[in-house]
Design an enzyme around this catalytic site. Sequence first.
Site, PDB file in Angstrom:
ATOM      1  N   ASP A 131      -9.622  -9.080   8.362  1.00 48.54           N
ATOM      2  CA  ASP A 131     -11.050  -9.282   8.071  1.00 48.54           C
ATOM      3  C   ASP A 131     -11.438 -10.730   8.371  1.00 48.54           C
ATOM      4  OD1 ASP A 131     -11.430  -6.605   7.132  1.00 48.54           O
ATOM      5  OD2 ASP A 131     -12.930  -7.327   5.698  1.00 48.54           O
ATOM      6  N   ASP A 146      -1.401 -18.106   2.421  1.00 51.64           N
ATOM      7  CA  ASP A 146      -2.490 -19.035   2.081  1.00 51.64           C
ATOM      8  C   ASP A 146      -2.683 -20.072   3.185  1.00 51.64           C
ATOM      9  OD1 ASP A 146       0.032 -19.904   1.305  1.00 51.64           O
ATOM     10  OD2 ASP A 146      -0.575 -20.667  -0.666  1.00 51.64           O
ATOM     11  N   ASP A 149      -4.105  -6.788   6.196  1.00 52.23           N
ATOM     12  CA  ASP A 149      -5.441  -6.270   5.902  1.00 52.23           C
ATOM     13  C   ASP A 149      -6.419  -7.425   5.696  1.00 52.23           C
ATOM     14  OD1 ASP A 149      -7.522  -4.574   5.245  1.00 52.23           O
ATOM     15  OD2 ASP A 149      -6.852  -4.252   3.185  1.00 52.23           O
ATOM     16  N   TYR A 155       0.822  -1.219   0.000  1.00 49.70           N
ATOM     17  CA  TYR A 155       0.000   0.000   0.000  1.00 49.70           C
ATOM     18  C   TYR A 155       0.857   1.271   0.000  1.00 49.70           C
ATOM     19  CZ  TYR A 155      -3.971  -3.049   1.296  1.00 49.70           C
ATOM     20  OH  TYR A 155      -4.938  -4.028   1.329  1.00 49.70           O
ATOM     21  N   LYS A 157       4.852 -14.755   1.775  1.00 50.15           N
ATOM     22  CA  LYS A 157       4.570 -15.624   0.631  1.00 50.15           C
ATOM     23  C   LYS A 157       5.905 -15.755  -0.089  1.00 50.15           C
ATOM     24  CE  LYS A 157       2.069 -18.046  -2.169  1.00 50.15           C
ATOM     25  NZ  LYS A 157       1.604 -19.392  -1.789  1.00 50.15           N
TER      26      LYS A 157
HETATM   27  C1  IPM Z   1      -8.682  -1.324   6.966  1.00 49.63           C
HETATM   28  C2  IPM Z   1      -9.345  -0.841   5.728  1.00 49.63           C
HETATM   29  C3  IPM Z   1      -8.422   0.126   5.014  1.00 49.63           C
HETATM   30  C4  IPM Z   1      -7.112  -0.552   4.815  1.00 49.63           C
HETATM   31  C5  IPM Z   1      -8.951   0.590   3.683  1.00 49.63           C
HETATM   32  C6  IPM Z   1     -10.287   1.228   3.832  1.00 49.63           C
HETATM   33  C7  IPM Z   1      -7.975   1.473   2.954  1.00 49.63           C
HETATM   34  O1  IPM Z   1      -9.715  -1.906   4.925  1.00 49.63           O
HETATM   35  O2  IPM Z   1      -8.364  -0.490   7.841  1.00 49.63           O
HETATM   36  O3  IPM Z   1      -8.444  -2.519   7.087  1.00 49.63           O
HETATM   37  O4  IPM Z   1      -7.000  -1.467   4.011  1.00 49.63           O
HETATM   38  O5  IPM Z   1      -6.147  -0.183   5.471  1.00 49.63           O
HETATM   39 MN    MN Z   2      -9.295  -3.804   5.781  1.00 50.43          MN
END
Ligand code: IPM
Ligand code: MN
Length: 350
Positions: free
Chosen positions: A246, A218, A242, A135, A185
Amino acid sequence: MNSYQIALIPGDGIGVDVTDATMDVLNVAARKFGFTLVPEAFDWSCAYYQKHGAMMPDDGIATLRRFNAIYLGAVGWPDTVPDSVSLHGLLLPIRKAFTQYANIRPHRLLEGVQGPLRAEGFDILCIRENTEGEYSGAGGRVHQGQPNEVATEVAIFTRTGVERIIRFGFEQARARRKHLTSVTKSNAQKYSMVFWDEVTKDVAKDYPDVTVSHMHIDAMAAKMVMAPQDLDVIVASNLFGDILTDLGAAIQGGLGFAASANICPDKSGPSMFEPVHGSAPDIAGQNIANPIAAIWSGAMMLEHLGEAKAAQAVLDAISATTAQGIGVRPGASRTDAITTAIKTALEGQA
Ligand code: IPM
Ligand code: MN
């Protein structure tokens, strides 16, 4: 009495709902533990962008610098501003400008919350590199719209950046169950990720009391579903962290429970606290967003400010609330009802 200046950026959508809920709870904690939070709210958001053509003013970063901490609700309202613009105009520049290189995200089940897995006794701390890697924002497009168009998005890994996040991960592991899993990875990505592995092995020499595992992203995705109880601290790059967080949110019952802190470890700038979830435009302003992830992030802010007892009390109040079945299922309890229950639990604590 200690007093802390807090920059509040509620942002968009349910970011506003959950920021209000969080400050409500934190103010109860402050009264109870004898400190004050002095908030100053900034309306930087997609609505602000529509008026001013930017997500925050030119001196936004300079303005934030004088605060003890930043609390952010959520950013994004894709109907009016593309996410790639709103995020690169507010959230991501703040993380980078204040060298908030450690994004900390805890994943465990709160009392009374049923996750989708059979496993229950997991307690994972994910440390995500937060300022570079995939990023970094390095890249470009040429021949736009043409058949020969080229787009690049270059992942940048620096020795400084990798070493400090690995070291941070080891410090966290040392304070917990003394196990670190570094996620890469490096079988497929033979430069950056092999480099990451090498740095991890180097830094590990300073932490002989911490055991280290190396896993590929993975395999880690599978592990977090099949045997999350075997994990302690995970350290991963920006993109991998990231995605894994999630997944971590999912196994802890959903994004409504996933808290996060963007930490500037040397405190040369303010750190920022925000729930992992986004602005959820479809449920904004309806008093149905779960504020628990946001309030938990608020507890992480108190801890960072040095109010560890108050932070623990807020966490205990959250658990006491979910233990009663309040806020444990999506949509079952309203935002204000959950917030009130947490405040009541906090006030009632011995
Ligand atoms: C998070 C979010 C952000 C990220 C996005 C919205 C840019 O998904 O904080 O995990 O990937 O950092
Ligand atoms: Mn995120």
